[in-house]
Design a protein around this motif. Sequence first.
Motif, short mmCIF file in Angstrom:
data_model
loop_
_atom_site.label_atom_id
_atom_site.label_comp_id
_atom_site.label_asym_id
_atom_site.label_seq_id
_atom_site.Cartn_x
_atom_site.Cartn_y
_atom_site.Cartn_z
N ALA A 49 18.13 -56.77 85.68
CA ALA A 49 18.07 -57.52 84.43
C ALA A 49 17.66 -56.65 83.24
O ALA A 49 17.86 -57.04 82.10
CB ALA A 49 17.10 -58.69 84.56
N CYS A 50 17.08 -55.50 83.51
CA CYS A 50 16.52 -54.72 82.40
C CYS A 50 16.87 -53.25 82.49
O CYS A 50 17.58 -52.72 81.65
CB CYS A 50 15.01 -54.92 82.36
SG CYS A 50 14.21 -53.98 81.06
N ALA A 51 16.36 -52.58 83.54
CA ALA A 51 16.40 -51.12 83.57
C ALA A 51 17.82 -50.57 83.55
O ALA A 51 18.08 -49.52 82.97
CB ALA A 51 15.66 -50.60 84.79
N MET A 54 21.84 -51.71 78.85
CA MET A 54 21.61 -51.28 77.47
C MET A 54 20.56 -52.20 76.84
O MET A 54 20.54 -53.39 77.11
CB MET A 54 22.91 -51.39 76.65
CG MET A 54 23.85 -50.23 76.80
SD MET A 54 23.16 -48.70 76.09
CE MET A 54 23.08 -49.14 74.35
N ARG A 55 19.72 -51.63 76.02
CA ARG A 55 18.68 -52.44 75.39
C ARG A 55 18.92 -52.47 73.87
O ARG A 55 19.19 -51.44 73.26
CB ARG A 55 17.31 -51.85 75.70
CG ARG A 55 16.15 -52.62 75.06
CD ARG A 55 14.83 -52.04 75.57
NE ARG A 55 14.81 -52.08 77.03
CZ ARG A 55 14.44 -51.05 77.80
NH1 ARG A 55 14.07 -49.93 77.26
NH2 ARG A 55 14.46 -51.18 79.10
N TYR A 56 18.87 -53.64 73.33
CA TYR A 56 19.00 -53.81 71.89
C TYR A 56 17.69 -54.36 71.34
O TYR A 56 17.07 -55.24 71.94
CB TYR A 56 20.16 -54.75 71.57
CG TYR A 56 21.46 -54.23 72.14
CD1 TYR A 56 22.21 -53.27 71.46
CD2 TYR A 56 21.91 -54.66 73.38
CE1 TYR A 56 23.37 -52.76 72.00
CE2 TYR A 56 23.07 -54.15 73.93
CZ TYR A 56 23.81 -53.20 73.23
OH TYR A 56 24.95 -52.69 73.78
N ARG A 81 17.02 -62.60 75.60
CA ARG A 81 15.76 -61.91 75.35
C ARG A 81 15.15 -61.54 76.69
O ARG A 81 14.98 -62.39 77.54
CB ARG A 81 14.81 -62.85 74.58
CG ARG A 81 13.51 -62.22 74.20
CD ARG A 81 13.70 -61.52 72.89
NE ARG A 81 12.58 -60.66 72.55
CZ ARG A 81 11.68 -60.94 71.62
NH1 ARG A 81 11.80 -62.05 70.93
NH2 ARG A 81 10.71 -60.11 71.34
N CYS A 82 14.87 -60.26 76.84
CA CYS A 82 14.36 -59.78 78.13
C CYS A 82 12.85 -60.02 78.23
O CYS A 82 12.10 -59.68 77.33
CB CYS A 82 14.66 -58.30 78.28
SG CYS A 82 14.06 -57.61 79.81
N SER A 83 12.46 -60.62 79.36
CA SER A 83 11.03 -60.89 79.55
C SER A 83 10.28 -59.65 80.01
O SER A 83 9.06 -59.65 80.05
CB SER A 83 10.84 -62.03 80.55
OG SER A 83 11.44 -61.70 81.77
N TYR A 84 11.02 -58.59 80.39
CA TYR A 84 10.36 -57.36 80.85
C TYR A 84 10.03 -56.45 79.68
O TYR A 84 8.91 -55.97 79.55
CB TYR A 84 11.25 -56.61 81.84
CG TYR A 84 11.51 -57.36 83.11
CD1 TYR A 84 10.54 -57.43 84.10
CD2 TYR A 84 12.72 -58.00 83.33
CE1 TYR A 84 10.76 -58.12 85.27
CE2 TYR A 84 12.95 -58.70 84.49
CZ TYR A 84 11.98 -58.75 85.47
OH TYR A 84 12.21 -59.45 86.61
N CYS A 85 11.02 -56.20 78.85
CA CYS A 85 10.82 -55.19 77.80
C CYS A 85 10.75 -55.80 76.41
O CYS A 85 10.42 -55.13 75.45
CB CYS A 85 11.94 -54.15 77.86
SG CYS A 85 13.54 -54.80 77.38
N GLY A 86 11.07 -57.09 76.29
CA GLY A 86 11.02 -57.74 74.99
C GLY A 86 12.23 -57.46 74.12
O GLY A 86 12.32 -57.97 73.00
N TRP A 88 16.68 -57.00 73.90
CA TRP A 88 17.81 -57.88 74.19
C TRP A 88 18.81 -57.15 75.07
O TRP A 88 19.06 -55.97 74.88
CB TRP A 88 18.49 -58.32 72.89
CG TRP A 88 17.61 -59.25 72.09
CD1 TRP A 88 16.55 -58.90 71.31
CD2 TRP A 88 17.70 -60.67 72.03
NE1 TRP A 88 15.98 -60.02 70.76
CE2 TRP A 88 16.66 -61.12 71.18
CE3 TRP A 88 18.57 -61.62 72.61
CZ2 TRP A 88 16.47 -62.48 70.89
CZ3 TRP A 88 18.38 -62.97 72.32
CH2 TRP A 88 17.34 -63.38 71.47
N HIS A 89 19.38 -57.86 76.02
CA HIS A 89 20.40 -57.30 76.90
C HIS A 89 21.62 -58.21 76.88
O HIS A 89 21.52 -59.39 76.57
CB HIS A 89 19.91 -57.19 78.34
CG HIS A 89 18.69 -56.35 78.51
ND1 HIS A 89 18.66 -55.01 78.21
CD2 HIS A 89 17.45 -56.66 78.98
CE1 HIS A 89 17.45 -54.53 78.48
NE2 HIS A 89 16.69 -55.51 78.93
N LEU A 90 22.75 -57.62 77.27
CA LEU A 90 23.97 -58.41 77.38
C LEU A 90 24.20 -58.79 78.83
O LEU A 90 23.83 -58.05 79.74
CB LEU A 90 25.19 -57.60 76.89
CG LEU A 90 25.12 -56.97 75.51
CD1 LEU A 90 26.49 -56.44 75.13
CD2 LEU A 90 24.60 -57.94 74.47
ZN LIG Z 1 14.63 -55.40 79.31
#
Ligand SMILES: [Zn+2]
Length: 101
Positions: A49-51, A54-56, A81-86, A88-90
Amino acid sequence: MTSRKPSARARQIAAFKAETEDFGNAFDRERERTRELEQHREEALYEKACASKMRYATKGEALAAIARCEARGTRGLTCYRCSYCGGWHLTSHHYPKRDAD
Ligand SMILES: [Zn+2]
């Protein structure tokens, strides 16, 4: 009325206690195992979901990226909205049932 029932009952109680202790230990082991599994699942979720994505920094950037993808023919993307890094991911969102456009 007397019978051997009291001692049979005492044995039953002892057996029940032993069983309950075993059960308690098994429960602790199971709980430990479950915690490890959850840890692994959590890491896998994080990776998925995160790593690995791509992170926006903002929703606007994510939407712009979606627009670029759609311009190249990739449709059905959405952002979250990613709960890990805060950030945004697609993600591609496939609706099981969808009426024709
Ligand atoms: Zn993330």
